[in-house]
Design a protein around this motif. Structure first.
Motif, PDB file in Angstrom:
ATOM      1  N   VAL A 162       0.866  -1.190   0.000  1.00 48.77           N
ATOM      2  CA  VAL A 162       0.000   0.000   0.000  1.00 48.77           C
ATOM      3  C   VAL A 162       0.902   1.239   0.000  1.00 48.77           C
ATOM      4  O   VAL A 162       1.710   1.430   0.920  1.00 48.77           O
ATOM      5  CB  VAL A 162      -0.914   0.017   1.248  1.00 48.77           C
ATOM      6  CG1 VAL A 162      -1.761   1.288   1.256  1.00 48.77           C
ATOM      7  CG2 VAL A 162      -1.802  -1.219   1.280  1.00 48.77           C
ATOM      8  N   ALA A 163       0.755   2.063  -1.035  1.00 49.57           N
ATOM      9  CA  ALA A 163       1.553   3.296  -1.132  1.00 49.57           C
ATOM     10  C   ALA A 163       0.893   4.380  -0.280  1.00 49.57           C
ATOM     11  O   ALA A 163      -0.283   4.676  -0.444  1.00 49.57           O
ATOM     12  CB  ALA A 163       1.620   3.741  -2.591  1.00 49.57           C
ATOM     13  N   VAL A 164       1.677   4.941   0.647  1.00 50.85           N
ATOM     14  CA  VAL A 164       1.150   6.001   1.507  1.00 50.85           C
ATOM     15  C   VAL A 164       1.973   7.262   1.239  1.00 50.85           C
ATOM     16  O   VAL A 164       3.192   7.273   1.463  1.00 50.85           O
ATOM     17  CB  VAL A 164       1.235   5.607   2.997  1.00 50.85           C
ATOM     18  CG1 VAL A 164       0.685   6.732   3.880  1.00 50.85           C
ATOM     19  CG2 VAL A 164       0.475   4.307   3.252  1.00 50.85           C
ATOM     20  N   GLU A 165       1.309   8.312   0.734  1.00 50.20           N
ATOM     21  CA  GLU A 165       2.019   9.576   0.490  1.00 50.20           C
ATOM     22  C   GLU A 165       2.024  10.386   1.771  1.00 50.20           C
ATOM     23  O   GLU A 165       0.974  10.604   2.392  1.00 50.20           O
ATOM     24  CB  GLU A 165       1.368  10.356  -0.655  1.00 50.20           C
ATOM     25  CG  GLU A 165       2.115  11.657  -0.949  1.00 50.20           C
ATOM     26  CD  GLU A 165       1.821  12.253  -2.316  1.00 50.20           C
ATOM     27  OE1 GLU A 165       1.419  11.502  -3.242  1.00 50.20           O
ATOM     28  OE2 GLU A 165       2.006  13.473  -2.472  1.00 50.20           O
ATOM     29  N   GLU A 173     -12.276   0.577   5.797  1.00 43.87           N
ATOM     30  CA  GLU A 173     -11.875   0.945   7.169  1.00 43.87           C
ATOM     31  C   GLU A 173     -10.381   1.262   7.233  1.00 43.87           C
ATOM     32  O   GLU A 173      -9.960   2.259   7.839  1.00 43.87           O
ATOM     33  CB  GLU A 173     -12.210  -0.203   8.123  1.00 43.87           C
ATOM     34  CG  GLU A 173     -11.945   0.132   9.574  1.00 43.87           C
ATOM     35  CD  GLU A 173     -12.325  -1.007  10.496  1.00 43.87           C
ATOM     36  OE1 GLU A 173     -11.935  -2.165  10.228  1.00 43.87           O
ATOM     37  OE2 GLU A 173     -13.025  -0.744  11.475  1.00 43.87           O
ATOM     38  N   LEU A 174      -9.573   0.435   6.565  1.00 44.05           N
ATOM     39  CA  LEU A 174      -8.123   0.685   6.589  1.00 44.05           C
ATOM     40  C   LEU A 174      -7.793   1.990   5.845  1.00 44.05           C
ATOM     41  O   LEU A 174      -6.927   2.759   6.282  1.00 44.05           O
ATOM     42  CB  LEU A 174      -7.365  -0.496   5.984  1.00 44.05           C
ATOM     43  CG  LEU A 174      -5.840  -0.388   6.047  1.00 44.05           C
ATOM     44  CD1 LEU A 174      -5.348  -0.278   7.495  1.00 44.05           C
ATOM     45  CD2 LEU A 174      -5.172  -1.577   5.364  1.00 44.05           C
ATOM     46  N   CYS A 180      -5.661   7.301   6.313  1.00 40.17           N
ATOM     47  CA  CYS A 180      -5.809   8.710   5.917  1.00 40.17           C
ATOM     48  C   CYS A 180      -6.060   9.625   7.117  1.00 40.17           C
ATOM     49  O   CYS A 180      -5.894  10.837   7.019  1.00 40.17           O
ATOM     50  CB  CYS A 180      -6.911   8.855   4.874  1.00 40.17           C
ATOM     51  SG  CYS A 180      -6.422   8.094   3.308  1.00 40.17           S
ATOM     52  N   ALA A 181      -6.417   9.045   8.257  1.00 38.28           N
ATOM     53  CA  ALA A 181      -6.653   9.858   9.458  1.00 38.28           C
ATOM     54  C   ALA A 181      -5.351  10.189  10.190  1.00 38.28           C
ATOM     55  O   ALA A 181      -5.353  11.000  11.118  1.00 38.28           O
ATOM     56  CB  ALA A 181      -7.597   9.117  10.403  1.00 38.28           C
ATOM     57  N   LEU A 182      -4.229   9.581   9.780  1.00 39.08           N
ATOM     58  CA  LEU A 182      -2.957   9.860  10.465  1.00 39.08           C
ATOM     59  C   LEU A 182      -2.442  11.229  10.037  1.00 39.08           C
ATOM     60  O   LEU A 182      -2.267  11.481   8.832  1.00 39.08           O
ATOM     61  CB  LEU A 182      -1.918   8.788  10.108  1.00 39.08           C
ATOM     62  CG  LEU A 182      -2.247   7.348  10.508  1.00 39.08           C
ATOM     63  CD1 LEU A 182      -1.187   6.398   9.946  1.00 39.08           C
ATOM     64  CD2 LEU A 182      -2.341   7.219  12.022  1.00 39.08           C
ATOM     65  N   LYS A 241       3.471   4.978  13.110  1.00 37.97           N
ATOM     66  CA  LYS A 241       2.014   4.742  13.237  1.00 37.97           C
ATOM     67  C   LYS A 241       1.575   3.622  12.284  1.00 37.97           C
ATOM     68  O   LYS A 241       0.720   2.794  12.630  1.00 37.97           O
ATOM     69  CB  LYS A 241       1.225   6.006  12.895  1.00 37.97           C
ATOM     70  CG  LYS A 241       1.544   7.207  13.774  1.00 37.97           C
ATOM     71  CD  LYS A 241       0.749   7.180  15.044  1.00 37.97           C
ATOM     72  CE  LYS A 241       0.965   8.480  15.825  1.00 37.97           C
ATOM     73  NZ  LYS A 241       0.553   8.378  17.208  1.00 37.97           N
ATOM     74  N   LEU A 242       2.144   3.612  11.080  1.00 41.98           N
ATOM     75  CA  LEU A 242       1.774   2.572  10.113  1.00 41.98           C
ATOM     76  C   LEU A 242       2.239   1.197  10.610  1.00 41.98           C
ATOM     77  O   LEU A 242       1.523   0.200  10.451  1.00 41.98           O
ATOM     78  CB  LEU A 242       2.381   2.886   8.740  1.00 41.98           C
ATOM     79  CG  LEU A 242       1.787   4.109   8.033  1.00 41.98           C
ATOM     80  CD1 LEU A 242       2.643   4.514   6.832  1.00 41.98           C
ATOM     81  CD2 LEU A 242       0.347   3.843   7.581  1.00 41.98           C
ATOM     82  N   ALA A 243       3.411   1.166  11.233  1.00 41.10           N
ATOM     83  CA  ALA A 243       3.910  -0.103  11.799  1.00 41.10           C
ATOM     84  C   ALA A 243       2.959  -0.580  12.899  1.00 41.10           C
ATOM     85  O   ALA A 243       2.674  -1.777  13.016  1.00 41.10           O
ATOM     86  CB  ALA A 243       5.325   0.082  12.333  1.00 41.10           C
ATOM     87  N   ALA A 244       2.437   0.374  13.679  1.00 33.86           N
ATOM     88  CA  ALA A 244       1.497   0.002  14.749  1.00 33.86           C
ATOM     89  C   ALA A 244       0.192  -0.545  14.167  1.00 33.86           C
ATOM     90  O   ALA A 244      -0.509  -1.327  14.818  1.00 33.86           O
ATOM     91  CB  ALA A 244       1.221   1.213  15.639  1.00 33.86           C
TER      92      ALA A 244
END
Ligand code: 5RP
Length: 221
Positions: free
Chosen positions: A132-135, A182-183, A188-190, A147-150
């Motif tokens: 999953v690519a997160v910008e 949900e994911l 996106c809420a981070l 946070k993503l690791a959590a």
């Protein structure tokens, strides 16, 4: 054996032409499948206005004589055509392999119809074999990675890559995507996240998937 992935992409791209009508405002995605779509579009231009999802696609369109306008110069898109890294038969997608998913998702959300073009290898039962690519905003890179690791991922900075918006990409393997919407919301809420490559809240309306046998399957939501 059948035809290869490049030929499948061309078939899917050509099938999307049927959705392009005279005078439309057309959004153009990013990637090798969209490159094939731009080629077939240039054979018989029909749309009145074109909006590109990336500098890369804008440049390819300009080389073929299409002047793009900005999304702000339109009242929305009649049609948005883009590729995907993964798709499901529930019309959810993973995007961002080309790092253009932020603008791509803006255009998809602004479109009355969202058509995805793909080769059959992109079909999955559950999203997430592709990272999953997160910008992220550059200043938030480390904080967001923790946070993503959590959340269960193994974030990996895409090295030597800056997005069209001047941001960074964390490619996240390891997510268990049981509920894609949900994911998508959770990521996106981070704070510091601009957007992620999960497209479940705005799924595709139509998927045109070409297989090795040369058949293009049309899925309609
Ligand atoms: C770019 C994307 C692309 O649509 C996705 O990577 C598919 O690319 P290709 O058509 O080259 O397989 O999301 O951000």
């Amino acid at each position: 054996m059948g035809i290869d992935a490049a030929a499948q992409k061309q078939l899917a791209a050509r099938a999307a032409l049927a959705f392009v009508k005279e005078g439309m405002t057309l959004g153009i995605g990013t990637g090798s499948t969209v490159d094939a779509f731009i080629e077939v579009l240039a054979e018989a231009p029909r749309a009145a206005r074109h909006v590109a999802s990336s500098e890369r696609s804008a440049a390819r369109l300009a080389e073929r004589g299409f002047d793009c306008v900005g999304l702000n110069d339109t009242d929305g898109l009649d049609l948005y055509v883009d590729g995907a890294d993964e798709y499901t038969e529930r019309f959810t997608l993973l995007k961002g392999g080309g790092g253009a998913h932020v603008r791509e998702k803006v255009l998809a959300a602004a479109a009355r119809s969202f058509v995805v073009i793909a080769d059959a290898s992109k079909k999955v039962d559950v999203l997430g074999a592709f990272p999953v690519a997160v910008e992220v905003l550059p200043l938030a890179r480390s904080a967001v990675a923790r946070k993503l690791a959590a959340l269960g991922a193994r974030p990996d900075l895409r090295t030597g890559f800056t997005t069209d918006e001047g941001n960074l990409i964390l490619d996240c393997a390891g997510f268990a995507i049981t509920d894609a919407a949900e994911l998508e919301r959770d990521i996106c809420a981070l704070p510091g996240v601009v957007d992620c490559g999960i497209c479940a809240l705005r799924p595709a309306d139509v998927i045109l998937a070409a297989g090795p046998d040369g058949e293009v399957i049309k899925l309609v939501r």
